[in-house]
Design a protein around this motif. Structure first.
Motif, PDB file in Angstrom:
ATOM      1  N   UNK A  21     -49.895  11.750 -11.573  1.00  0.00           N
ATOM      2  CA  UNK A  21     -50.282  10.337 -11.493  1.00  0.00           C
ATOM      3  C   UNK A  21     -50.602   9.882 -10.077  1.00  0.00           C
ATOM      4  N   UNK A  22     -49.854  10.374  -9.107  1.00  0.00           N
ATOM      5  CA  UNK A  22     -50.050   9.902  -7.735  1.00  0.00           C
ATOM      6  C   UNK A  22     -51.357  10.420  -7.140  1.00  0.00           C
TER       7      UNK A  22
ATOM      8  N   UNK B  69     -54.023  11.026  -9.054  1.00  0.00           N
ATOM      9  CA  UNK B  69     -55.071  10.298  -9.787  1.00  0.00           C
ATOM     10  C   UNK B  69     -55.312   8.904  -9.209  1.00  0.00           C
ATOM     11  N   UNK B  70     -54.293   8.337  -8.589  1.00  0.00           N
ATOM     12  CA  UNK B  70     -54.461   6.993  -8.029  1.00  0.00           C
ATOM     13  C   UNK B  70     -55.489   6.978  -6.907  1.00  0.00           C
TER      14      UNK B  70
ATOM     15  N   UNK C 288     -55.354  -1.582 -14.205  1.00  0.00           N
ATOM     16  CA  UNK C 288     -55.276  -0.396 -13.342  1.00  0.00           C
ATOM     17  C   UNK C 288     -54.296  -0.597 -12.195  1.00  0.00           C
TER      18      UNK C 288
ATOM     19  N   UNK D 207     -50.425  -0.783 -13.868  1.00  0.00           N
ATOM     20  CA  UNK D 207     -49.765   0.472 -14.228  1.00  0.00           C
ATOM     21  C   UNK D 207     -49.254   1.227 -13.003  1.00  0.00           C
ATOM     22  N   UNK D 208     -49.778   0.879 -11.816  1.00  0.00           N
ATOM     23  CA  UNK D 208     -49.177   1.522 -10.645  1.00  0.00           C
ATOM     24  C   UNK D 208     -48.186   0.558  -9.979  1.00  0.00           C
TER      25      UNK D 208
ATOM     26  N   UNK E  29     -55.513   7.970 -16.559  1.00  0.00           N
ATOM     27  CA  UNK E  29     -56.618   8.123 -15.607  1.00  0.00           C
ATOM     28  C   UNK E  29     -56.405   7.308 -14.345  1.00  0.00           C
ATOM     29  N   UNK E  30     -55.850   6.102 -14.506  1.00  0.00           N
ATOM     30  CA  UNK E  30     -55.685   5.278 -13.319  1.00  0.00           C
ATOM     31  C   UNK E  30     -54.345   5.551 -12.642  1.00  0.00           C
ATOM     32  N   UNK E  31     -53.607   6.545 -13.143  1.00  0.00           N
ATOM     33  CA  UNK E  31     -52.433   7.011 -12.409  1.00  0.00           C
ATOM     34  C   UNK E  31     -51.106   6.407 -12.816  1.00  0.00           C
ATOM     35  N   UNK E  32     -50.977   6.024 -14.110  1.00  0.00           N
ATOM     36  CA  UNK E  32     -49.672   5.555 -14.573  1.00  0.00           C
ATOM     37  C   UNK E  32     -48.740   6.754 -14.722  1.00  0.00           C
TER      38      UNK E  32
END
Lengths: 245, 302
Positions: free
Chosen positions: A92-93, A95-96, A120, A123-124, B214-217
């Motif tokens: 995940x990190x 992909x951010x 977007x 979710x982070x 995709x957005x990094x969750x």
């Protein structure tokens, strides 16, 4: 532990390569060789078209970059991270730092344009105040600030793709992977999208874009990677599309 | 996880319970059915246990003495029985006491003529209580064996609920075992049902999950709303079950109070609800969360 290089690369410092593939192979369980020994370097701030016939391996090439797929053999590094060897919980990190755009936009139908982009950041777990400011900022950049409250069904294809682009860039990624972003759009709208991507690239984001659009590649000249039968057959600065279809 | 994110997960989980509409209703219903049957069994087992305990404490050995036993020998024998390690109490019931008991239970007209001192045909007796109800047979044999020690053969007869006691123990044990098997089986079934419902949610939200990834969750971020959804389905199901179960039991209990033979045999709801209620609610939540865990796992691989 992250190396100094990878941390620096993460912030766009140090190394010039954002994406590097070394002898990358991808064989699917069915036995199909999607990629066969691909080696390529993509530098910071580059705009790269990936062209080639359908089924040549373009999508696999893109998927490997954002770690949707793992290479069967070879090494891929993105922003200094060895993507193939990445631990599950670190994905995940990584992909951010990569924004992804698809032909079919992939927006959430029940959320407004604003909410789709804010999603977007939510979710982070970005702070709410920052989300509000940043989302409005990117909506303005893509020219849809006035339509922030609309749902995707109330927007045209081009507008939906702009929202998808806004979502891809909202977290300030260093790379944008665009898989046929104009595939569903008419020529005029496509040009609008291309201008937007060009603008984003101009602001410092590396863009890798798979496309079948001959006019775009031949008019807006950039580096071209042609993939056929899972291999890079042409790597050309300011190249042309090179296919008849 | 910060507080705002936590609230978001709660909201998302609750939303999808409602968004899934009939699917949620179906899985809540199936949980209610399983937990209800489970609850009925628990009530049954607890009541049978209580009955068995009551029967256990009623198990005693009546030891009748021969008429030729004098007071001295009687005391010696009482001492011998009391000395047995399995015995908890020995109570002497004289023939007069025995007659009185008989008169009380049968009515005075039945014992007329026998109640005069010399006419009383009843023997003196000991009521022997044991510590472990299962040892009655063994203790009875030991008491009978006392006859071999004394030339007077002082023991006339030893009586206990032979057969009936053992049968009751067997029935109690069987009911308990069957109950536990049912409870385990139904619990498992509910888990699969919930896991199926969550799977439907996941399928419906596959797109959303894909975008989140995709957005990094992080996986935890994706997982939480599903945990909440599973837990909520379990919680709602178990609350409905508890209400149904307790209202039903309360009615049954109220009805039993008008029947003399049943009045004492059911445990009042007040003594039952804290245990059964917390078991059902706890189990509902565990089943819900476990069911959702099962179905999320494979979706989070990529």
């Amino acid at each position: 532990m992250d190396t100094v290089e990878s941390i620096m690369a993460n912030y766009g410092l140090g190394s010039d390569e954002v994406i590097e593939m070394q002898d990358v192979w991808k064989t699917y369980p069915s036995g199909a060789h999607a990629l066969q020994g691909v080696s390529v370097k993509i530098n910071r701030n580059e705009f790269v078209y990936v062209v080639g016939p359908s089924g040549a391996g373009k999508s696999t090439f893109m998927k490997l970059i954002y770690r949707e797929e793992v290479p069967t053999k070879g090494q891929i590094s993105v922003n200094g991270f060895n993507i193939g060897k990445l631990k599950q919980r670190k994905i995940p990190y990584v992909r951010r730092n990569i924004g992804v755009i698809f032909q079919d936009y992939r927006l959430l139908p029940k959320l407004t344009a604003y909410e789709n982009v804010a999603f977007a950041m939510e979710v982070i777990e970005a702070p709410q105040r920052l989300i509000k400011r940043r989302v409005m900022e990117v909506l303005e950049l893509v020219g849809l600030k006035a339509k922030a409250g609309r749902e995707p069904s109330q927007l045209s294809g081009g507008e939906q793709q702009r929202i998808a682009i806004a979502r891809a860039i909202v977290n300030n990624p260093s790379v944008i992977i665009a898989d046929e972003p104009t595939g569903n759009l008419d020529p005029e709208t496509s040009w609008g999208i291309m201008q937007l991507l060009d603008e984003i690239n101009f602001r410092g984001t590396t863009i890798v874009m798979a496309t079948h659009n001959r006019d775009i590649v031949n008019t807006m000249r950039k580096r071209v990677l042609a993939i056929e039968h899972g291999q890079i057959v042409r790597d050309q600065q300011r190249g042309d599309y090179g296919y008849e279809f | 996880m910060n507080f705002r994110t936590f609230l978001r997960h709660l909201r998302e989980g609750a939303k999808s319970v409602f968004r899934n509409g009939w699917m949620s209703v179906a899985s809540i219903t199936s949980i209610v059915v399983s937990l209800f049957i489970l609850g009925v069994f628990m009530l049954l087992v607890m009541n049978v246990n209580a009955l068995a305990d009551k029967a256990d404490s009623n198990v005693q050995i009546n030891t009748y003495l021969n008429l030729n036993v004098d007071e001295k020998l009687r005391e010696t024998i009482k001492g011998e029985i009391e000395a047995m390690p399995e015995v908890s109490a020995v109570k002497f019931v004289s023939k007069e006491d025995g007659m009185k008991e008989l008169e009380e239970s049968l009515g005075s007209e039945w014992v007329e003529g026998f109640s005069e001192k010399d006419q009383n045909p009843l023997p003196d007796a000991f009521e022997v209580s044991v510590i472990q109800p299962t040892t009655v047979g063994f203790v009875a044999d030991k008491i009978t064996a006392l006859n071999q020690k004394y030339t007077e053969e002082p023991i006339l007869r030893v009586k206990y609920g032979e057969g009936t006691v053992e049968t009751l123990f067997k029935i109690t044990k069987t009911v308990r075992n069957i109950g536990f098997i049912f409870v385990a089986g139904l619990g498992l079934m509910s888990m699969f049902l919930i896991s199926n419902t969550i799977r439907v949610t996941i399928l419906a939200r596959r797109r959303e999950i894909g975008i989140m990834k995709l957005v990094g969750a992080t996986n935890n971020f994706i997982r939480w709303p599903f945990f909440v959804e599973g837990a909520m389905i379990g919680l709602l199901g178990s609350i409905v079950t508890v209400v149904l179960l307790f209202v039903g039991y309360d009615r049954l209990y109220a009805a039993s109070q008008t029947d003399i033979t049943l009045a004492q045999s059911l445990i009042p709801l007040g003594d039952l609800w804290p245990l059964i209620g917390s078991i059902i609610v706890g189990l509902g939540i565990v089943i819900g969360v476990w069911g959702s865990t099962m179905s999320i796992r494979k979706f989070l691989k990529v």
